[in-house]
Design an enzyme around this catalytic site. Structure first.
Site, PDB file in Angstrom:
ATOM      1  N   ARG A  68       0.813  -1.229   0.000  1.00  0.00           N
ATOM      2  CA  ARG A  68       0.000   0.000   0.000  1.00  0.00           C
ATOM      3  C   ARG A  68       0.841   1.271   0.000  1.00  0.00           C
ATOM      4  O   ARG A  68       0.337   2.355  -0.234  1.00  0.00           O
ATOM      5  CB  ARG A  68      -0.967  -0.032   1.207  1.00  0.00           C
TER       6      ARG A  68
ATOM      7  N   ARG B 298      25.889  21.143   5.813  1.00  0.00           N
ATOM      8  CA  ARG B 298      25.841  19.774   5.295  1.00  0.00           C
ATOM      9  C   ARG B 298      26.770  18.849   6.082  1.00  0.00           C
ATOM     10  O   ARG B 298      27.566  19.313   6.886  1.00  0.00           O
ATOM     11  CB  ARG B 298      26.191  19.803   3.810  1.00  0.00           C
TER      12      ARG B 298
ATOM     13  N   ASN C  27      36.607  23.424  -4.470  1.00  0.00           N
ATOM     14  CA  ASN C  27      37.117  22.164  -3.905  1.00  0.00           C
ATOM     15  C   ASN C  27      37.059  21.003  -4.871  1.00  0.00           C
ATOM     16  O   ASN C  27      37.543  19.928  -4.566  1.00  0.00           O
ATOM     17  CB  ASN C  27      36.316  21.822  -2.645  1.00  0.00           C
ATOM     18  N   TYR C  28      36.488  21.194  -6.051  1.00  0.00           N
ATOM     19  CA  TYR C  28      36.182  20.041  -6.919  1.00  0.00           C
ATOM     20  C   TYR C  28      36.561  20.375  -8.346  1.00  0.00           C
ATOM     21  O   TYR C  28      36.208  21.454  -8.860  1.00  0.00           O
ATOM     22  CB  TYR C  28      34.674  19.776  -6.811  1.00  0.00           C
TER      23      TYR C  28
HETATM   24  C1  UD1 Z   1      -1.757  -6.232  11.772  1.00  0.00           C
HETATM   25  C2  UD1 Z   1      -2.632  -7.119  12.661  1.00  0.00           C
HETATM   26  C3  UD1 Z   1      -3.858  -6.338  13.104  1.00  0.00           C
HETATM   27  C4  UD1 Z   1      -3.406  -5.080  13.852  1.00  0.00           C
HETATM   28  C5  UD1 Z   1      -2.436  -4.247  13.005  1.00  0.00           C
HETATM   29  C6  UD1 Z   1      -1.799  -3.182  13.856  1.00  0.00           C
HETATM   30  C7  UD1 Z   1      -2.316  -9.426  11.952  1.00  0.00           C
HETATM   31  C8  UD1 Z   1      -2.903 -10.582  11.224  1.00  0.00           C
HETATM   32  N1  UD1 Z   1      -3.037  -8.310  11.947  1.00  0.00           N
HETATM   33  O1  UD1 Z   1      -2.482  -5.962  10.588  1.00  0.00           O
HETATM   34  O2  UD1 Z   1      -4.646  -7.116  13.973  1.00  0.00           O
HETATM   35  O3  UD1 Z   1      -4.527  -4.304  14.194  1.00  0.00           O
HETATM   36  O4  UD1 Z   1      -1.364  -5.055  12.477  1.00  0.00           O
HETATM   37  O5  UD1 Z   1      -1.013  -2.295  13.104  1.00  0.00           O
HETATM   38  O6  UD1 Z   1      -1.252  -9.563  12.540  1.00  0.00           O
HETATM   39  N2  UD1 Z   1       4.897  -8.845   8.187  1.00  0.00           N
HETATM   40  C9  UD1 Z   1       5.891  -9.772   7.980  1.00  0.00           C
HETATM   41  N3  UD1 Z   1       5.612 -10.869   7.223  1.00  0.00           N
HETATM   42  C10 UD1 Z   1       4.385 -11.096   6.679  1.00  0.00           C
HETATM   43  C11 UD1 Z   1       3.370 -10.137   6.893  1.00  0.00           C
HETATM   44  C12 UD1 Z   1       3.653  -9.024   7.669  1.00  0.00           C
HETATM   45  O7  UD1 Z   1       7.013  -9.621   8.456  1.00  0.00           O
HETATM   46  O8  UD1 Z   1       4.223 -12.132   6.008  1.00  0.00           O
HETATM   47  C13 UD1 Z   1       5.208  -7.648   9.002  1.00  0.00           C
HETATM   48  C14 UD1 Z   1       5.095  -6.354   8.219  1.00  0.00           C
HETATM   49  O9  UD1 Z   1       6.358  -5.965   7.672  1.00  0.00           O
HETATM   50  C15 UD1 Z   1       4.608  -5.363   9.270  1.00  0.00           C
HETATM   51  C16 UD1 Z   1       3.904  -6.225  10.300  1.00  0.00           C
HETATM   52  O10 UD1 Z   1       4.282  -7.555  10.051  1.00  0.00           O
HETATM   53  O11 UD1 Z   1       5.695  -4.692   9.895  1.00  0.00           O
HETATM   54  C17 UD1 Z   1       2.382  -6.062  10.214  1.00  0.00           C
HETATM   55  O12 UD1 Z   1       1.946  -6.490   8.943  1.00  0.00           O
HETATM   56  P1  UD1 Z   1       0.768  -5.763   8.171  1.00  0.00           P
HETATM   57  O13 UD1 Z   1       0.548  -6.480   6.895  1.00  0.00           O
HETATM   58  O14 UD1 Z   1       1.020  -4.309   8.114  1.00  0.00           O
HETATM   59  O15 UD1 Z   1      -0.455  -6.082   9.160  1.00  0.00           O
HETATM   60  P2  UD1 Z   1      -1.835  -5.287   9.263  1.00  0.00           P
HETATM   61  O16 UD1 Z   1      -2.691  -5.659   8.124  1.00  0.00           O
HETATM   62  O17 UD1 Z   1      -1.569  -3.857   9.478  1.00  0.00           O
HETATM   63 CA    CA Z   2       0.275  -2.607   9.437  1.00  0.00          CA
END
Ligand code: UD1
Ligand code: CA
Length: 452
Positions: free
Chosen positions: A18, A316, A369-370
């Site tokens: 997203r 910088r 400088n460059y």
């Molecule tokens: C998740 C929760 C939801 C909660 C919300 C809070 C689950 C099923 N749902 O939903 O209940 O309200 O977060 O923000 O857990 N990730 C992985 N591997 C995967 C999928 C995800 O490492 O296969 C990591 C993502 O990088 C992210 C985190 O897990 O940092 C959450 O994943 P995301 O897909 O954003 O979950 P939500 O749909 O937001």
């Molecule tokens: Ca999330």
């Protein structure tokens, strides 16, 4: 914190579709630091015995960003439960509590994490989930609580309209009894709306085993999950508010707080005054009593005490500005040490250089400088005076207390106490402007007369 051991698992392998970005989601920055960097900083302040970050394929940049924390690969993104399971091997020898965090909730604080871990321990629960009540529950998972016990978490996509009406949501952070976690994860299935292994389903599984699960309600602001650019901007806004309040609480004057932007690591001492529209990028420190006028842009600079910088100055990486130095409008400093009391008040570029204590750099001075291939150094001694509109062609040095005449292009070293003038010598021709003007006017008149 009690002596029981603690490990943290940070889930960061999601594709972040997203965000519509080539960059892994958790590397998007908030206040100059990646989201996963914020989560990691909060986790680290609990001094856990181990931290494992779960990353996806091709996410070497995430591994580099979290180093020296260990990373483990989740080869396919099959859901948060599947991701947590990937930490089993690196934690094979660990026994104690496990705190699971999501890499996309950058506003979480150490205090809240500590509270969650403590509450689970003191309640003797199998797990504790951080809950919150956001204004718009939207896509967050819903926490179904009866009689103070968390029965299960239902994802919005799988919820009935009644369940979706529940305001208590899953903040995405869980403290779990490490002896139970991986056994529960093994029993997850992907039979749900998204076809994913949901971490959240371990709550229902633990309850089925007769274990106690609890929800701990925290501030919604701390657990905003970033899934889109709009949410990223919202989180930035909230964090800037925190950083501005913290700076003011430490004795910094922000004339127009809303227009000053900090990085998470900005160090700013008391009695610094910051004018409107100032940007602090990463790696900036400002010493006591320094005044920053409006419209400055800083990154990687250490400014001493009692200095005056701006308006419209750009500092910088590698710039160091000494105590009491003056850096004025439209001055750029990069990789250069401007020593105590030196002044560069207008329209100057100082790069790869040293400007000695008390030196004065005239308007329009450029360190050249460059040459298109390499970068070269300019060394300006203490007390030197560089006349306006001079170019110092590096490598070159100007000795202590030397003077350079205005408009010079300096290509050779100037010894201490010498005066160097390196420009065309002036010729003045008396009356020449008037005779030229009369001749041109006569020519024009003759042409006009001939034309009619
Ligand atoms: C998740 C929760 C939801 C909660 C919300 C809070 C689950 C099923 N749902 O939903 O209940 O309200 O977060 O923000 O857990 N990730 C992985 N591997 C995967 C999928 C995800 O490492 O296969 C990591 C993502 O990088 C992210 C985190 O897990 O940092 C959450 O994943 P995301 O897909 O954003 O979950 P939500 O749909 O937001
Ligand atoms: Ca999330």
């Amino acid at each position: 914190m009690s002596s029981q051991k603690l490990a943290c698992i940070i889930l960061a392998a999601g594709k972040g579709t997203r965000m519509k970005s080539a960059l892994p989601k958790v590397l998007h920055k908030v206040a100059g630091r990646s989201m996963v960097g914020h989560v990691l900083a909060a986790a680290r302040s609990l001094s856990p015995d181990d931290i494992v970050v779960v990353v996806g394929p091709g996410m070497e940049a995430v591994s580099a960003a979290v180093s020296p924390a260990r990373t483990v690969l989740q080869p396919d993104q099959l859901g948060t439960g599947h991701a947590a399971k990937a930490a089993r091997t690196p934690l094979a020898d660990f026994s104690g509590d496990i705190l699971i965090l999501y890499g996309d909730t950058p506003l979480i604080t150490a205090e809240t994490l500590r509270g969650l871990v403590e509450t689970r321990r003191s309640a003797g629960a199998a797990l504790a989930v951080l809950g919150m009540r956001p204004e718009v529950p939207g896509a967050y998972g819903r926490l179904l609580v009866t009689d103070g016990r968390l029965d299960r978490i239902v994802e919005a996509a799988d919820a009935t309209p009644e369940q979706r009406a529940v305001g208590l949501c899953n903040g995405g952070i869980m403290a779990v009894d490490g002896a139970l976690l991986f056994g529960l994860l093994d029993r997850l299935t992907a039979s749900n709306a998204k076809g994913e292994y949901y971490l959240t389903d371990i709550v229902a599984l633990a309850n089925a085993d007769g274990r106690v699960c609890i929800a701990v309600e925290g501030s919604a602001e701390e657990v905003i999950g970033v899934n889109s650019r709009a949410e990223l901007a919202e989180v930035e806004r909230l964090l800037q508010g925190r950083l501005r309040r913290a700076a003011m609480a430490e004795g910094v004057t922000l004339i127009d707080p809303e227009s000053v932007w900090f990085s998470a690591d900005t160090k700013i001492e008391r009695d610094v005054v910051v004018g409107p529209h100032v940007w602090f990028g990463p790696g900036v420190s400002i010493g006591e009593g320094t005044e920053i006028f409006s419209f400055c842009h800083f990154e990687g600079v250490a400014i001493g005490k009692g200095a005056r910088v701006g308006p419209f100055a750009r500092m910088r990486p590698g710039a160091r500005i000494g105590d009491g130095a003056h850096i004025g409008n439209f001055v750029e400093v990069k990789n250069a040490n401007v020593e105590a009391g030196a002044k560069a008040n207008h329209l100057t570029y100082i790069g790869d250089a040293r400007v000695g204590a008390g030196a004065n750099i005239g308007a329009g001075t450029i360190t050249v400088n460059y040459d298109g291939f390499g970068k070269y150094r300019t060394d300006i001694g203490a007390g030197a005076f560089i006349g306006s509109n001079s170019s110092l062609v590096a490598p070159v040095s100007i000795g202590d207390n030397a003077n350079v005449g205005a408009g010079s292009v300096v290509t050779e070293d100037v010894p201490a106490d010498a005066l160097a003038i390196a420009r065309g010598r002036q010729r003045t021709m008396p009356d020449r402007a008037r005779t030229w003007r009369l001749r041109k006017a006569a020519e024009k008149a003759a042409k006009a007369a001939g034309g009619t």
